[in-house]
Scaffold this motif. Structure first.
Motif, PDB file in Angstrom:
ATOM      1  N   PHE A  14      31.776 -21.749 -60.884  1.00  0.00           N
ATOM      2  CA  PHE A  14      31.992 -23.001 -61.596  1.00  0.00           C
ATOM      3  C   PHE A  14      33.348 -23.625 -61.265  1.00  0.00           C
ATOM      4  O   PHE A  14      33.645 -24.715 -61.729  1.00  0.00           O
ATOM      5  CB  PHE A  14      31.907 -22.766 -63.111  1.00  0.00           C
ATOM      6  N   ASP A  15      34.168 -22.933 -60.481  1.00  0.00           N
ATOM      7  CA  ASP A  15      35.517 -23.421 -60.200  1.00  0.00           C
ATOM      8  C   ASP A  15      35.490 -24.540 -59.168  1.00  0.00           C
ATOM      9  O   ASP A  15      34.656 -24.561 -58.258  1.00  0.00           O
ATOM     10  CB  ASP A  15      36.409 -22.287 -59.696  1.00  0.00           C
ATOM     11  N   ILE A  16      36.436 -25.454 -59.317  1.00  0.00           N
ATOM     12  CA  ILE A  16      36.665 -26.514 -58.352  1.00  0.00           C
ATOM     13  C   ILE A  16      37.986 -26.206 -57.648  1.00  0.00           C
ATOM     14  O   ILE A  16      38.969 -25.876 -58.320  1.00  0.00           O
ATOM     15  CB  ILE A  16      36.735 -27.894 -59.034  1.00  0.00           C
ATOM     16  N   PRO A  17      38.032 -26.291 -56.304  1.00  0.00           N
ATOM     17  CA  PRO A  17      39.306 -26.024 -55.619  1.00  0.00           C
ATOM     18  C   PRO A  17      40.419 -26.930 -56.130  1.00  0.00           C
ATOM     19  O   PRO A  17      40.243 -28.143 -56.265  1.00  0.00           O
ATOM     20  CB  PRO A  17      38.969 -26.324 -54.142  1.00  0.00           C
ATOM     21  N   LEU A  18      41.569 -26.340 -56.424  1.00  0.00           N
ATOM     22  CA  LEU A  18      42.676 -27.102 -57.005  1.00  0.00           C
ATOM     23  C   LEU A  18      43.422 -27.944 -55.979  1.00  0.00           C
ATOM     24  O   LEU A  18      43.864 -29.055 -56.285  1.00  0.00           O
ATOM     25  CB  LEU A  18      43.659 -26.148 -57.689  1.00  0.00           C
ATOM     26  N   LEU A  24      44.753 -35.252 -53.656  1.00  0.00           N
ATOM     27  CA  LEU A  24      44.229 -36.598 -53.883  1.00  0.00           C
ATOM     28  C   LEU A  24      44.874 -37.236 -55.115  1.00  0.00           C
ATOM     29  O   LEU A  24      45.145 -38.448 -55.125  1.00  0.00           O
ATOM     30  CB  LEU A  24      42.710 -36.538 -54.051  1.00  0.00           C
ATOM     31  N   GLY A  25      45.137 -36.434 -56.158  1.00  0.00           N
ATOM     32  CA  GLY A  25      45.824 -36.964 -57.333  1.00  0.00           C
ATOM     33  C   GLY A  25      47.217 -37.454 -56.992  1.00  0.00           C
ATOM     34  O   GLY A  25      47.677 -38.487 -57.503  1.00  0.00           O
ATOM     35  N   THR A  65      45.840 -36.294 -61.358  1.00  0.00           N
ATOM     36  CA  THR A  65      45.317 -35.008 -60.901  1.00  0.00           C
ATOM     37  C   THR A  65      44.123 -34.571 -61.751  1.00  0.00           C
ATOM     38  O   THR A  65      43.093 -34.132 -61.224  1.00  0.00           O
ATOM     39  CB  THR A  65      46.422 -33.945 -60.956  1.00  0.00           C
ATOM     40  N   ALA A  66      44.265 -34.697 -63.077  1.00  0.00           N
ATOM     41  CA  ALA A  66      43.159 -34.330 -63.963  1.00  0.00           C
ATOM     42  C   ALA A  66      41.971 -35.254 -63.761  1.00  0.00           C
ATOM     43  O   ALA A  66      40.808 -34.819 -63.826  1.00  0.00           O
ATOM     44  CB  ALA A  66      43.625 -34.378 -65.417  1.00  0.00           C
ATOM     45  N   MET A  67      42.218 -36.536 -63.497  1.00  0.00           N
ATOM     46  CA  MET A  67      41.129 -37.482 -63.273  1.00  0.00           C
ATOM     47  C   MET A  67      40.331 -37.115 -62.027  1.00  0.00           C
ATOM     48  O   MET A  67      39.094 -37.136 -62.035  1.00  0.00           O
ATOM     49  CB  MET A  67      41.696 -38.898 -63.133  1.00  0.00           C
ATOM     50  N   VAL A  68      41.027 -36.744 -60.954  1.00  0.00           N
ATOM     51  CA  VAL A  68      40.335 -36.326 -59.728  1.00  0.00           C
ATOM     52  C   VAL A  68      39.552 -35.039 -59.962  1.00  0.00           C
ATOM     53  O   VAL A  68      38.409 -34.890 -59.500  1.00  0.00           O
ATOM     54  CB  VAL A  68      41.348 -36.152 -58.584  1.00  0.00           C
ATOM     55  N   TYR A  69      40.150 -34.120 -60.698  1.00  0.00           N
ATOM     56  CA  TYR A  69      39.478 -32.845 -60.979  1.00  0.00           C
ATOM     57  C   TYR A  69      38.199 -33.072 -61.788  1.00  0.00           C
ATOM     58  O   TYR A  69      37.153 -32.484 -61.487  1.00  0.00           O
ATOM     59  CB  TYR A  69      40.423 -31.920 -61.741  1.00  0.00           C
ATOM     60  N   MET A  70      38.269 -33.929 -62.808  1.00  0.00           N
ATOM     61  CA  MET A  70      37.094 -34.218 -63.611  1.00  0.00           C
ATOM     62  C   MET A  70      36.045 -34.974 -62.805  1.00  0.00           C
ATOM     63  O   MET A  70      34.835 -34.776 -62.986  1.00  0.00           O
ATOM     64  CB  MET A  70      37.494 -35.028 -64.848  1.00  0.00           C
ATOM     65  N   GLY A  71      36.497 -35.845 -61.897  1.00  0.00           N
ATOM     66  CA  GLY A  71      35.546 -36.522 -61.013  1.00  0.00           C
ATOM     67  C   GLY A  71      34.822 -35.539 -60.107  1.00  0.00           C
ATOM     68  O   GLY A  71      33.603 -35.662 -59.884  1.00  0.00           O
TER      69      GLY A  71
END
Length: 218
Positions: A14-18, A24-25, A65-71
């Protein structure tokens, strides 16, 4: 060793690469500050809010950064939803045509689990890599290893709890940002008040020093 490998795979599924989210953020944050500094977009209120202190810049970077991660999360979840629908259709097809796949009701649970395990290995890799299919494969593999379905309900609960914990852990970055941004806002407020008081004290010291100097001259 096999169970450990499966657990690690489930924890990271379930992880997304940080790094891509951070990179990108950072680009988006730099683009935002570049835009607000352009003459046609320059506004005193925006500049005061976004460039008043280094804390504001860090908060903006955390936001992007959080916006890109949630996207990225949304994109992955949309794909997994499509794969889950395909995997569910596959399972329904196997059940509807179980006669031709040697999945007769008269078979014991262990033999049905072995047959289902063999059939799942023949399916498309894309479907097998989905979270939904991985849950089914995990349940079936446990029954085959145990050579019994007596603890099927327990296995279903354990795998459900494991995936729920992994899903919760995958949002650690978002939770950290949600904690850090208000703290940075509070820190910025404290620093702003301290700077303001320091400026006033310096002004007061100058006035007092000037008054003392004038009195000495008299």
């Amino acid at each position: 060793m096999a169970k450990t490998t499966v657990s690690k795979r489930a924890a990271t599924a379930f992880d997304i690469p940080l790094f891509p989210s951070i990179a990108l953020g950072t680009v988006l944050c730099c683009g935002f500050y570049f835009l607000i500094l352009l003459p046609q977009f320059r506004h005193p209120l925006v500049l005061r809010y976004a460039l008043c202190h280094w804390v504001a810049i860090v908060s903006a970077w955390l936001f992007f950064t959080a916006m890109v991660y949630m996207g990225s999360k949304w994109f992955v979840l949309s794909r997994q939803n499509r794969l889950a629908i395909a995997a569910e259709s596959l399972m329904n097809e196997l059940v509807d045509h179980r006669a031709q796949w040697d999945l007769e009701p008269t078979m014991d649970g262990f033999r049905r689990a072995m047959s289902l395990q063999s059939l799942l290995r023949l399916q498309a890799p894309e479907i097998l890599s989905s979270w939904f299919a991985q849950r089914i494969i995990g349940v079936v593999n446990r029954q085959v290893e145990r050579r019994s379905i007596a603890r099927l309900d327990e296995d279903l609960q354990n795998l459900s709890d494991r995936d729920a914990d992994a899903q919760h852990a995958s949002y650690a970055m978002v939770r950290i940002n949600c904690w850090a941004m208000p703290m940075l806002g509070f820190l910025g407020t404290v620093i702003g008040i301290s700077d303001r008081k320091s400026t006033r004290l310096n002004s007061s010291h100058l006035v007092i020093s000037y008054a003392v100097f004038c009195l000495k001259k008299k």
